[in-house]
Design a protein around this motif. Structure first.
Motif, PDB file in Angstrom:
ATOM      1  N   PRO A  30       1.014 -29.040 -11.043  1.00  0.00           N
ATOM      2  CA  PRO A  30       0.510 -27.928 -12.043  1.00  0.00           C
ATOM      3  C   PRO A  30       0.299 -26.736 -11.901  1.00  0.00           C
ATOM      4  CG  PRO A  30      -0.570 -29.896 -12.772  1.00  0.00           C
ATOM      5  CD  PRO A  30      -0.643 -29.927 -10.866  1.00  0.00           C
ATOM      6  N   VAL A  31       1.195 -25.911 -12.152  1.00  0.00           N
ATOM      7  CA  VAL A  31       0.754 -23.904 -12.941  1.00  0.00           C
ATOM      8  C   VAL A  31       0.128 -24.172 -14.137  1.00  0.00           C
ATOM      9  CG1 VAL A  31       2.420 -24.004 -11.731  1.00  0.00           C
ATOM     10  CG2 VAL A  31       2.614 -23.793 -13.962  1.00  0.00           C
ATOM     11  N   PRO A  32      -0.406 -23.162 -13.488  1.00  0.00           N
ATOM     12  CA  PRO A  32      -1.241 -22.502 -15.809  1.00  0.00           C
ATOM     13  C   PRO A  32      -0.461 -22.167 -16.745  1.00  0.00           C
ATOM     14  CG  PRO A  32      -2.001 -21.566 -14.000  1.00  0.00           C
ATOM     15  CD  PRO A  32      -0.757 -21.851 -13.348  1.00  0.00           C
ATOM     16  N   VAL A  33      -0.976 -23.094 -17.690  1.00  0.00           N
ATOM     17  CA  VAL A  33       0.426 -22.490 -18.874  1.00  0.00           C
ATOM     18  C   VAL A  33       0.758 -21.624 -19.009  1.00  0.00           C
ATOM     19  CG1 VAL A  33      -1.491 -22.649 -20.602  1.00  0.00           C
ATOM     20  CG2 VAL A  33       0.486 -23.402 -21.010  1.00  0.00           C
ATOM     21  N   GLU A  34      -0.341 -20.152 -18.880  1.00  0.00           N
ATOM     22  CA  GLU A  34       0.312 -18.995 -19.260  1.00  0.00           C
ATOM     23  C   GLU A  34       1.242 -18.439 -17.764  1.00  0.00           C
ATOM     24  OE1 GLU A  34      -2.625 -19.674 -18.058  1.00  0.00           O
ATOM     25  OE2 GLU A  34      -3.888 -19.336 -20.507  1.00  0.00           O
ATOM     26  N   GLN A  35       1.545 -19.036 -16.962  1.00  0.00           N
ATOM     27  CA  GLN A  35       2.784 -18.911 -15.843  1.00  0.00           C
ATOM     28  C   GLN A  35       4.205 -19.483 -16.512  1.00  0.00           C
ATOM     29  OE1 GLN A  35       1.101 -19.377 -12.011  1.00  0.00           O
ATOM     30  NE2 GLN A  35       2.893 -19.675 -11.470  1.00  0.00           N
ATOM     31  N   ALA A  36       3.498 -20.989 -16.895  1.00  0.00           N
ATOM     32  CA  ALA A  36       5.068 -21.789 -17.117  1.00  0.00           C
ATOM     33  C   ALA A  36       5.175 -21.098 -18.285  1.00  0.00           C
ATOM     34  CB  ALA A  36       4.198 -23.137 -17.619  1.00  0.00           C
ATOM     35  N   GLU A  37       4.517 -20.632 -19.611  1.00  0.00           N
ATOM     36  CA  GLU A  37       5.375 -20.467 -20.635  1.00  0.00           C
ATOM     37  C   GLU A  37       6.155 -18.824 -20.160  1.00  0.00           C
ATOM     38  OE1 GLU A  37       1.896 -21.410 -24.180  1.00  0.00           O
ATOM     39  OE2 GLU A  37       2.277 -18.589 -23.048  1.00  0.00           O
ATOM     40  N   LEU A  38       5.695 -17.869 -19.183  1.00  0.00           N
ATOM     41  CA  LEU A  38       6.668 -16.759 -18.683  1.00  0.00           C
ATOM     42  C   LEU A  38       8.022 -17.727 -17.741  1.00  0.00           C
ATOM     43  CD1 LEU A  38       4.026 -14.994 -17.595  1.00  0.00           C
ATOM     44  CD2 LEU A  38       5.129 -14.174 -19.248  1.00  0.00           C
ATOM     45  N   THR A  39       7.826 -18.424 -17.046  1.00  0.00           N
ATOM     46  CA  THR A  39       8.491 -19.362 -16.498  1.00  0.00           C
ATOM     47  C   THR A  39      10.138 -19.879 -17.187  1.00  0.00           C
ATOM     48  OG1 THR A  39       7.306 -19.520 -14.141  1.00  0.00           O
ATOM     49  CG2 THR A  39       9.665 -20.801 -14.334  1.00  0.00           C
ATOM     50  N   CYS A  40       9.506 -20.562 -18.465  1.00  0.00           N
ATOM     51  CA  CYS A  40      10.203 -21.441 -19.343  1.00  0.00           C
ATOM     52  C   CYS A  40      11.036 -20.599 -20.072  1.00  0.00           C
ATOM     53  CB  CYS A  40       9.571 -22.265 -20.320  1.00  0.00           C
ATOM     54  SG  CYS A  40       8.737 -23.085 -18.213  1.00  0.00           S
ATOM     55  N   ARG A  87       9.356 -28.516 -23.500  1.00  0.00           N
ATOM     56  CA  ARG A  87       9.556 -29.448 -22.192  1.00  0.00           C
ATOM     57  C   ARG A  87       9.637 -28.865 -21.128  1.00  0.00           C
ATOM     58  NH1 ARG A  87      14.644 -31.325 -23.413  1.00  0.00           N
ATOM     59  NH2 ARG A  87      15.471 -29.831 -21.943  1.00  0.00           N
ATOM     60  N   CYS A  88      10.125 -27.463 -21.109  1.00  0.00           N
ATOM     61  CA  CYS A  88       9.940 -27.132 -19.649  1.00  0.00           C
ATOM     62  C   CYS A  88       8.609 -26.541 -19.062  1.00  0.00           C
ATOM     63  CB  CYS A  88      10.568 -25.817 -19.097  1.00  0.00           C
ATOM     64  SG  CYS A  88      10.203 -24.940 -17.884  1.00  0.00           S
ATOM     65  N   VAL A  89       7.722 -26.482 -20.471  1.00  0.00           N
ATOM     66  CA  VAL A  89       6.621 -25.932 -20.003  1.00  0.00           C
ATOM     67  C   VAL A  89       5.446 -26.705 -20.100  1.00  0.00           C
ATOM     68  CG1 VAL A  89       4.021 -24.947 -21.535  1.00  0.00           C
ATOM     69  CG2 VAL A  89       6.465 -23.695 -21.747  1.00  0.00           C
ATOM     70  N   ARG A  90       5.603 -28.361 -21.205  1.00  0.00           N
ATOM     71  CA  ARG A  90       4.597 -29.219 -20.411  1.00  0.00           C
ATOM     72  C   ARG A  90       5.232 -29.816 -19.178  1.00  0.00           C
ATOM     73  NH1 ARG A  90       2.894 -31.800 -25.162  1.00  0.00           N
ATOM     74  NH2 ARG A  90       3.502 -30.099 -27.582  1.00  0.00           N
ATOM     75  N   ARG A  91       6.419 -30.111 -18.575  1.00  0.00           N
ATOM     76  CA  ARG A  91       6.431 -30.336 -17.457  1.00  0.00           C
ATOM     77  C   ARG A  91       5.741 -29.788 -16.204  1.00  0.00           C
ATOM     78  NH1 ARG A  91      11.727 -29.624 -17.575  1.00  0.00           N
ATOM     79  NH2 ARG A  91      12.050 -27.812 -15.671  1.00  0.00           N
ATOM     80  N   ARG A  92       6.141 -28.112 -16.584  1.00  0.00           N
ATOM     81  CA  ARG A  92       5.642 -27.635 -15.464  1.00  0.00           C
ATOM     82  C   ARG A  92       3.829 -26.896 -14.989  1.00  0.00           C
ATOM     83  NH1 ARG A  92       8.975 -24.023 -12.812  1.00  0.00           N
ATOM     84  NH2 ARG A  92      10.797 -24.451 -13.350  1.00  0.00           N
ATOM     85  N   SER A  93       3.245 -27.302 -16.435  1.00  0.00           N
ATOM     86  CA  SER A  93       2.071 -27.454 -16.390  1.00  0.00           C
ATOM     87  C   SER A  93       0.770 -28.175 -16.838  1.00  0.00           C
ATOM     88  CB  SER A  93       0.923 -26.433 -17.868  1.00  0.00           C
ATOM     89  OG  SER A  93       1.706 -26.783 -18.509  1.00  0.00           O
ATOM     90  N   GLY A  94       1.511 -29.840 -17.815  1.00  0.00           N
ATOM     91  CA  GLY A  94       0.990 -30.727 -18.621  1.00  0.00           C
ATOM     92  C   GLY A  94       0.593 -30.272 -19.294  1.00  0.00           C
TER      93      GLY A  94
END
Length: 105
Positions: A22-32, A83-90
């Motif tokens: 998993p990546v940090p939630v902040e990074q996942a939000e930007l990517t998603c 869904r994307c943020v949860r998948r990438r960061s958990g």
């Protein structure tokens, strides 16, 4: 000796698998954000130009279209983002999509 060889073979594999975590939630939000934008509409890029050289003048051009399956399926961008943020960061997103800086929907 065999045990050492096994450790040497498995070490790079474990390093690769750790990078898939998993990546940090902040990074996942930007990517998603990009996934959510592509769920709203396809992204297109058009490039046109002219170049000169020893062979004379030549024109060139390119067109690219980036279209997601979420767009084709008519999925809600907010659900795609969540869904994307949860998948990438958990973890769930810290803010809903509508409150994300840079979201233009």
């Amino acid at each position: 000796m065999r045990a050492r060889a096994g450790v040497l073979v498995l070490s790079p594999l474990l390093a690769v698998l750790a990078a898939c975590g998993p990546v940090p939630v902040e990074q996942a939000e930007l990517t998603c954000l990009r996934d959510a934008e592509l769920a709203v509409r396809p992204r297109t890029d058009v490039a046109v130009g002219i170049g000169t050289g020893s062979g004379g003048t030549r024109g060139f051009g390119s067109v690219s279209v980036d279209m997601s399956g979420d767009y084709l399926a008519g999925r809600d961008p907010s659900q795609v983002y969540d869904r994307c943020v949860r998948r990438r960061s958990g973890q769930p997103p810290r803010r809903p999509l509508a409150e994300q800086p840079g979201w233009t929907g």
